[in-house]
Design a protein around this motif. Structure first.
Motif, PDB file in Angstrom:
ATOM      1  N   THR A   1       0.815  -1.209   0.000  1.00 43.48           N
ATOM      2  CA  THR A   1       0.000   0.000   0.000  1.00 43.48           C
ATOM      3  C   THR A   1       0.852   1.264   0.000  1.00 43.48           C
ATOM      4  O   THR A   1       0.563   2.216  -0.716  1.00 43.48           O
ATOM      5  CB  THR A   1      -0.931   0.006   1.226  1.00 43.48           C
ATOM      6  N   TYR A   2       1.920   1.267   0.813  1.00 42.71           N
ATOM      7  CA  TYR A   2       2.714   2.487   0.975  1.00 42.71           C
ATOM      8  C   TYR A   2       3.945   2.523   0.081  1.00 42.71           C
ATOM      9  O   TYR A   2       4.833   3.357   0.285  1.00 42.71           O
ATOM     10  CB  TYR A   2       3.106   2.650   2.442  1.00 42.71           C
ATOM     11  N   ALA A   3       4.026   1.632  -0.904  1.00 45.18           N
ATOM     12  CA  ALA A   3       5.157   1.640  -1.819  1.00 45.18           C
ATOM     13  C   ALA A   3       5.247   2.982  -2.539  1.00 45.18           C
ATOM     14  O   ALA A   3       4.259   3.458  -3.099  1.00 45.18           O
ATOM     15  CB  ALA A   3       5.019   0.503  -2.829  1.00 45.18           C
ATOM     16  N   GLY A   4       6.425   3.591  -2.511  1.00 45.17           N
ATOM     17  CA  GLY A   4       6.591   4.885  -3.161  1.00 45.17           C
ATOM     18  C   GLY A   4       5.938   6.020  -2.412  1.00 45.17           C
ATOM     19  O   GLY A   4       5.621   7.065  -3.006  1.00 45.17           O
ATOM     20  N   HIS A   5       5.743   5.862  -1.098  1.00 43.83           N
ATOM     21  CA  HIS A   5       5.116   6.918  -0.292  1.00 43.83           C
ATOM     22  C   HIS A   5       5.907   8.215  -0.463  1.00 43.83           C
ATOM     23  O   HIS A   5       7.125   8.246  -0.308  1.00 43.83           O
ATOM     24  CB  HIS A   5       5.105   6.497   1.175  1.00 43.83           C
ATOM     25  N   PRO A   6       5.236   9.323  -0.792  1.00 40.61           N
ATOM     26  CA  PRO A   6       5.965  10.563  -1.111  1.00 40.61           C
ATOM     27  C   PRO A   6       6.829  11.085   0.027  1.00 40.61           C
ATOM     28  O   PRO A   6       7.951  11.561  -0.211  1.00 40.61           O
ATOM     29  CB  PRO A   6       4.859  11.555  -1.484  1.00 40.61           C
ATOM     30  N   ALA A   7       6.359  10.998   1.277  1.00 40.55           N
ATOM     31  CA  ALA A   7       7.164  11.494   2.393  1.00 40.55           C
ATOM     32  C   ALA A   7       8.383  10.607   2.624  1.00 40.55           C
ATOM     33  O   ALA A   7       9.481  11.097   2.924  1.00 40.55           O
ATOM     34  CB  ALA A   7       6.324  11.586   3.661  1.00 40.55           C
ATOM     35  N   ALA A   8       8.211   9.294   2.489  1.00 40.89           N
ATOM     36  CA  ALA A   8       9.343   8.376   2.643  1.00 40.89           C
ATOM     37  C   ALA A   8      10.375   8.614   1.552  1.00 40.89           C
ATOM     38  O   ALA A   8      11.588   8.612   1.808  1.00 40.89           O
ATOM     39  CB  ALA A   8       8.855   6.936   2.615  1.00 40.89           C
ATOM     40  N   CYS A   9       9.907   8.844   0.332  1.00 40.59           N
ATOM     41  CA  CYS A   9      10.836   9.089  -0.773  1.00 40.59           C
ATOM     42  C   CYS A   9      11.535  10.437  -0.626  1.00 40.59           C
ATOM     43  O   CYS A   9      12.708  10.586  -0.972  1.00 40.59           O
ATOM     44  CB  CYS A   9      10.105   9.000  -2.101  1.00 40.59           C
ATOM     45  N   ALA A  10      10.825  11.427  -0.087  1.00 43.31           N
ATOM     46  CA  ALA A  10      11.463  12.717   0.182  1.00 43.31           C
ATOM     47  C   ALA A  10      12.590  12.550   1.197  1.00 43.31           C
ATOM     48  O   ALA A  10      13.659  13.164   1.077  1.00 43.31           O
ATOM     49  CB  ALA A  10      10.428  13.715   0.698  1.00 43.31           C
ATOM     50  N   ALA A  11      12.361  11.692   2.204  1.00 43.85           N
ATOM     51  CA  ALA A  11      13.412  11.408   3.177  1.00 43.85           C
ATOM     52  C   ALA A  11      14.599  10.737   2.500  1.00 43.85           C
ATOM     53  O   ALA A  11      15.760  11.043   2.801  1.00 43.85           O
ATOM     54  CB  ALA A  11      12.871  10.513   4.296  1.00 43.85           C
ATOM     55  N   GLY A  12      14.341   9.817   1.584  1.00 38.68           N
ATOM     56  CA  GLY A  12      15.418   9.142   0.872  1.00 38.68           C
ATOM     57  C   GLY A  12      16.254  10.084   0.039  1.00 38.68           C
ATOM     58  O   GLY A  12      17.488   9.987   0.008  1.00 38.68           O
ATOM     59  N   ILE A  13      15.604  11.032  -0.625  1.00 41.54           N
ATOM     60  CA  ILE A  13      16.335  12.018  -1.443  1.00 41.54           C
ATOM     61  C   ILE A  13      17.248  12.858  -0.561  1.00 41.54           C
ATOM     62  O   ILE A  13      18.440  13.047  -0.861  1.00 41.54           O
ATOM     63  CB  ILE A  13      15.339  12.906  -2.213  1.00 41.54           C
ATOM     64  N   ALA A  14      16.715  13.364   0.535  1.00 40.11           N
ATOM     65  CA  ALA A  14      17.508  14.192   1.442  1.00 40.11           C
ATOM     66  C   ALA A  14      18.647  13.384   2.068  1.00 40.11           C
ATOM     67  O   ALA A  14      19.758  13.886   2.272  1.00 40.11           O
ATOM     68  CB  ALA A  14      16.613  14.772   2.532  1.00 40.11           C
ATOM     69  N   ASN A  15      18.384  12.119   2.380  1.00 40.44           N
ATOM     70  CA  ASN A  15      19.395  11.252   2.978  1.00 40.44           C
ATOM     71  C   ASN A  15      20.573  11.036   2.027  1.00 40.44           C
ATOM     72  O   ASN A  15      21.742  11.106   2.427  1.00 40.44           O
ATOM     73  CB  ASN A  15      18.753   9.915   3.341  1.00 40.44           C
ATOM     74  N   ILE A  16      20.281  10.779   0.762  1.00 39.71           N
ATOM     75  CA  ILE A  16      21.346  10.589  -0.233  1.00 39.71           C
ATOM     76  C   ILE A  16      22.171  11.866  -0.378  1.00 39.71           C
ATOM     77  O   ILE A  16      23.405  11.817  -0.489  1.00 39.71           O
ATOM     78  CB  ILE A  16      20.739  10.158  -1.585  1.00 39.71           C
ATOM     79  N   GLU A  17      21.492  13.003  -0.349  1.00 36.35           N
ATOM     80  CA  GLU A  17      22.212  14.278  -0.446  1.00 36.35           C
ATOM     81  C   GLU A  17      23.188  14.436   0.714  1.00 36.35           C
ATOM     82  O   GLU A  17      24.331  14.903   0.522  1.00 36.35           O
ATOM     83  CB  GLU A  17      21.220  15.437  -0.478  1.00 36.35           C
ATOM     84  N   ILE A  18      22.783  14.059   1.921  1.00 40.11           N
ATOM     85  CA  ILE A  18      23.661  14.157   3.090  1.00 40.11           C
ATOM     86  C   ILE A  18      24.826  13.184   2.967  1.00 40.11           C
ATOM     87  O   ILE A  18      25.985  13.542   3.236  1.00 40.11           O
ATOM     88  CB  ILE A  18      22.870  13.884   4.382  1.00 40.11           C
ATOM     89  N   LEU A  19      24.551  11.948   2.570  1.00 36.00           N
ATOM     90  CA  LEU A  19      25.619  10.962   2.416  1.00 36.00           C
ATOM     91  C   LEU A  19      26.701  11.466   1.468  1.00 36.00           C
ATOM     92  O   LEU A  19      27.905  11.297   1.729  1.00 36.00           O
ATOM     93  CB  LEU A  19      25.046   9.639   1.901  1.00 36.00           C
TER      94      LEU A  19
END
Length: 428
Positions: free
Chosen positions: A302-320
């Motif tokens: 149901t929550y696959a590709g959840h926009p808030a979770a994906c936003a967290a992933g984008i920001a996380n990669i930027e920090i890494l």
């Protein structure tokens, strides 16, 4: 239950049933974490602890990153949630899929999002079988895994469990076979015995994580991948623990020069700020579903590709990337291994493992373990009393700090572990 300042006051004994917990003893004795910052967490009594395991292997960028919190908040205010089934999508999911595919160690990668690691293992297993069915080889259903492996606790994950205690009630999925963990010849024999025409995939952690931080001997991963290629078996890299910097690169498997057919990821993709996981399928695996009409992978959460979770992933990669944390992991893996080696002179310790990625383990002395079966849990509690959180893993103690840790932090961990070992040794 009474009310205090508008909130229900919790009873001494909560209804919370914790995963992997002996609830008879846990029910009235919990450590409740209330806040966190970088490598530190605090409990309800104000006690500060070093997060020696990055929670459950996932807090790679450390706690309290306002960039990720702000990215999630902005997204929730714009589009809180909407499903990605069929022809629906959202901008964060589209962008993160591209970011991950660009970094994946395969050509033409396609990203299938899930809610976490267990979901992703089930997805990879079903995807492998569906791929062969789509290309006219539906009899290829056998899945292979290794001793000591951990692939979550869902249906396929339980069947693929190489940790005996995790196989209670298993297997829940048919046609699953275990092979020795560091023996490519045994893998080859298993495929031949089943018949290559019946084997779909081999699941492999680059470094076995929850099974004890078992680093593969030189050449093993490469040889296992070569066996799979020779028989046309899909090589599935389980990067749930090893990915997003833990082994100094994006998915862990790159360290061994192997280009997998499927990569399973979760945990470090958001550093735990939101639940998210997924599978990267190489172009040739995705092709029957992307380029040929009529082939549908009838699977998804149901929550696959959840926009808030994906936003967290984008920001996380930027920090890494911005903070150079992949390189930092490589820099710290040696010092962590050295600190753990320095503890092998203790009577309760047999040997240390590590040196491949920012993770390691202390294997406990077999004699003391036989005399005191609960020794790992006792040591976890003893070390906790000295301000460091670590994990018992069978016969070992596990370490996987946030990638933001320093050598000074590792010194603190070493001192706390030695003090905990001393405390328990005095009573055994």
């Amino acid at each position: 239950m009474t009310m205090t300042d508008g909130f229900a006051q919790r009873p001494v004994e909560s209804a919370l049933w914790a995963p992997f917990a002996p609830m008879h003893s846990v029910r009235q004795s919990r450590t409740t974490i209330v806040r966190a910052d970088d490598v530190w967490v605090w409990d309800t009594d104000g006690q500060r602890y070093f997060d020696g395991t990055a929670s459950l292997w996932y807090s790679n960028v450390g706690h309290g990153r306002t960039e990720i919190v702000d990215a999630v908040t902005r997204q929730l205010r714009t589009l809180d949630a909407y499903q990605c089934f069929g022809d629906f999508a959202n901008e964060p999911a589209l962008r993160l899929a591209d970011e991950i595919a660009q970094r994946a160690p395969m050509d033409g990668g396609k990203v299938f999002f899930t809610s976490g690691g267990g979901d992703s293992i089930d997805t990879a297993a079903k995807m492998a079988r569906a791929y062969f069915a789509a290309i006219g080889q539906p009899e290829r259903t056998v899945l292979l895994h290794r001793e000591h492996s951990y692939h979550g606790t869902h249906g396929f994950g339980t069947a693929l469990a190489g940790i005996p205690g995790n196989r209670v009630g298993a297997p829940f999925a048919p046609n699953v076979t275990q092979v020795p963990h560091f023996d490519p010849a045994a893998l080859d024999r298993a495929i031949v015995e089943h018949g290559p025409e019946r084997v779909a995939a081999f699941f492999c952690e680059p470094v076995i994580g929850a099974g004890g931080v078992l680093v593969p001997p030189t050449g093993y991963i490469e040889a296992a991948a070569a066996v799979c290629r020779r028989h046309g078996v899909l090589f599935v890299a389980d990067a749930v623990i090893c990915g997003f910097g833990r082994l100094g690169n994006w998915f862990g498997i790159e360290r061994f020069g192997v280009r997998p057919d499927l990569v399973v990821f979760a945990k470090g993709v958001t550093s735990g700020y939101q639940p998210l996981g997924g599978v990267v399928a190489a172009g040739h695996v995705a092709e029957p579903f992307w380029d040929e009409p009529g082939n549908i992978l009838r699977h998804g959460q149901t929550y696959a590709g959840h926009p808030a979770a994906c936003a967290a992933g984008i920001a996380n990669i930027e920090i890494l990337e911005r903070d150079g944390l992949l390189q930092r992991s490589l820099k710290l893996e040696g010092p962590l291994a050295e600190r753990l080696d320095s503890l092998t002179d203790h009577p309760l310790v047999d040997h240390a493992r590590g040196g491949t990625g920012f993770m390691g383990a202390l294997e406990l002395d077999p004699g003391y373990l036989a005399a005191t079966p609960g020794l790992p849990g006792q040591l976890m509690q003893a070390v906790r009393r000295h301000g460091v959180l670590i994990r018992p893993m069978g016969s070992a103690l596990g370490f996987s700090p946030p990638l933001t840790a320093t050598e000074e932090h590792l010194d603190f961990v070493t001192d706390a572990v030695r003090a905990g070992l001393d405390d328990i040794h005095r009573t055994t």
